[in-house]
Design a protein around this motif. Structure first.
Motif, short mmCIF file in Angstrom:
data_model
loop_
_atom_site.label_atom_id
_atom_site.label_comp_id
_atom_site.label_asym_id
_atom_site.label_seq_id
_atom_site.Cartn_x
_atom_site.Cartn_y
_atom_site.Cartn_z
N UNK A 11 0.82 -1.21 0.00
CA UNK A 11 0.00 0.00 0.00
C UNK A 11 0.85 1.25 0.00
N UNK A 12 0.64 2.11 0.98
CA UNK A 12 1.41 3.35 1.09
C UNK A 12 2.60 3.20 2.04
N UNK A 13 2.85 2.01 2.51
CA UNK A 13 3.94 1.79 3.46
C UNK A 13 4.97 0.83 2.88
N UNK A 14 6.07 0.74 3.57
CA UNK A 14 7.11 -0.22 3.25
C UNK A 14 7.23 -1.15 4.45
N UNK A 15 7.32 -2.43 4.17
CA UNK A 15 7.51 -3.40 5.23
C UNK A 15 8.98 -3.82 5.22
N UNK A 16 9.64 -3.71 6.38
CA UNK A 16 10.99 -4.23 6.54
C UNK A 16 10.86 -5.63 7.11
N UNK A 17 11.59 -6.56 6.53
CA UNK A 17 11.48 -7.96 6.92
C UNK A 17 12.86 -8.50 7.28
N UNK A 18 12.97 -9.06 8.46
CA UNK A 18 14.21 -9.68 8.90
C UNK A 18 13.98 -11.19 8.97
N UNK A 19 14.75 -11.94 8.18
CA UNK A 19 14.68 -13.40 8.23
C UNK A 19 15.93 -13.88 8.94
N UNK A 20 15.73 -14.53 10.08
CA UNK A 20 16.82 -14.94 10.95
C UNK A 20 16.94 -16.46 10.93
N UNK A 21 18.18 -16.95 10.78
CA UNK A 21 18.40 -18.38 10.60
C UNK A 21 19.17 -18.96 11.79
N UNK A 22 18.70 -20.12 12.24
CA UNK A 22 19.34 -20.83 13.36
C UNK A 22 19.24 -22.33 13.10
N UNK A 23 20.03 -23.09 13.87
CA UNK A 23 19.99 -24.55 13.78
C UNK A 23 19.61 -25.11 15.15
N UNK A 24 18.82 -26.19 15.10
CA UNK A 24 18.49 -26.85 16.37
C UNK A 24 19.55 -27.90 16.69
N UNK A 25 19.33 -28.63 17.77
CA UNK A 25 20.30 -29.63 18.23
C UNK A 25 20.53 -30.74 17.20
N UNK A 26 19.52 -31.03 16.40
CA UNK A 26 19.64 -32.09 15.39
C UNK A 26 20.24 -31.56 14.08
N UNK A 27 20.58 -30.29 14.05
CA UNK A 27 21.17 -29.71 12.84
C UNK A 27 20.15 -29.21 11.83
N UNK A 28 18.86 -29.22 12.18
CA UNK A 28 17.83 -28.71 11.28
C UNK A 28 17.82 -27.20 11.31
N UNK A 29 17.67 -26.61 10.12
CA UNK A 29 17.63 -25.16 10.01
C UNK A 29 16.24 -24.63 10.27
N UNK A 30 16.18 -23.47 10.94
CA UNK A 30 14.91 -22.80 11.22
C UNK A 30 15.02 -21.35 10.79
N UNK A 31 13.89 -20.84 10.30
CA UNK A 31 13.82 -19.45 9.88
C UNK A 31 12.78 -18.75 10.76
N UNK A 32 13.18 -17.64 11.38
CA UNK A 32 12.27 -16.83 12.18
C UNK A 32 12.15 -15.48 11.48
#
Length: 112
Positions: A52-73
């Motif tokens: 619309x009339x705004x801009x959305x800033x988006x931060x995608x943060x990456x981490x790994x759990x104990x099993x080595x699986x990647x997660x995105x927040x």
């Protein structure tokens, strides 16, 4: 001539202010995400998106759990178009509705 110099100075300040504000927000986001997920954030990407009339800033943060699986927040916030540098705003408008990666621009602005 003085007006031109003043406008340039105001524009340069706005540009620096945008990147510094984005950097400060990112630091807060990474700290909060780390606190919530109880793991280190290994990396991140920053995007902007025209909504619309705004801009959305988006931060995608990456981490790994104990099993080595990647997660995105993903964390977002809306800001006014007037707070966005002209080149970033042009990219966001060109790709309206799609995310535009500005991670590299942020890194370059903060290095120089």
């Amino acid at each position: 001539m003085i007006l031109t110099a003043l406008l340039f100075a105001v524009g340069a300040f706005a540009l620096v202010s945008f990147w510094e504000d984005l950097r400060d927000w990112l630091k807060e986001v990474v700290a909060k995400v780390k606190e919530i997920i109880k793991r280190a954030v290994v990396g991140f990407k920053i995007f902007v998106k025209k909504i619309g009339e705004a801009i959305k800033e988006i931060s995608k943060n990456y981490s790994q759990n104990e099993e080595g699986r990647w997660h995105e927040t993903v964390v977002t916030r809306e800001i006014s178009e007037s707070d966005v540098p002209a080149d970033v705003l042009a990219k966001a408008k060109k790709h309206r509705g799609n995310e535009v990666d500005v991670t590299q621009e942020l890194e370059l602005q903060l290095e120089g």
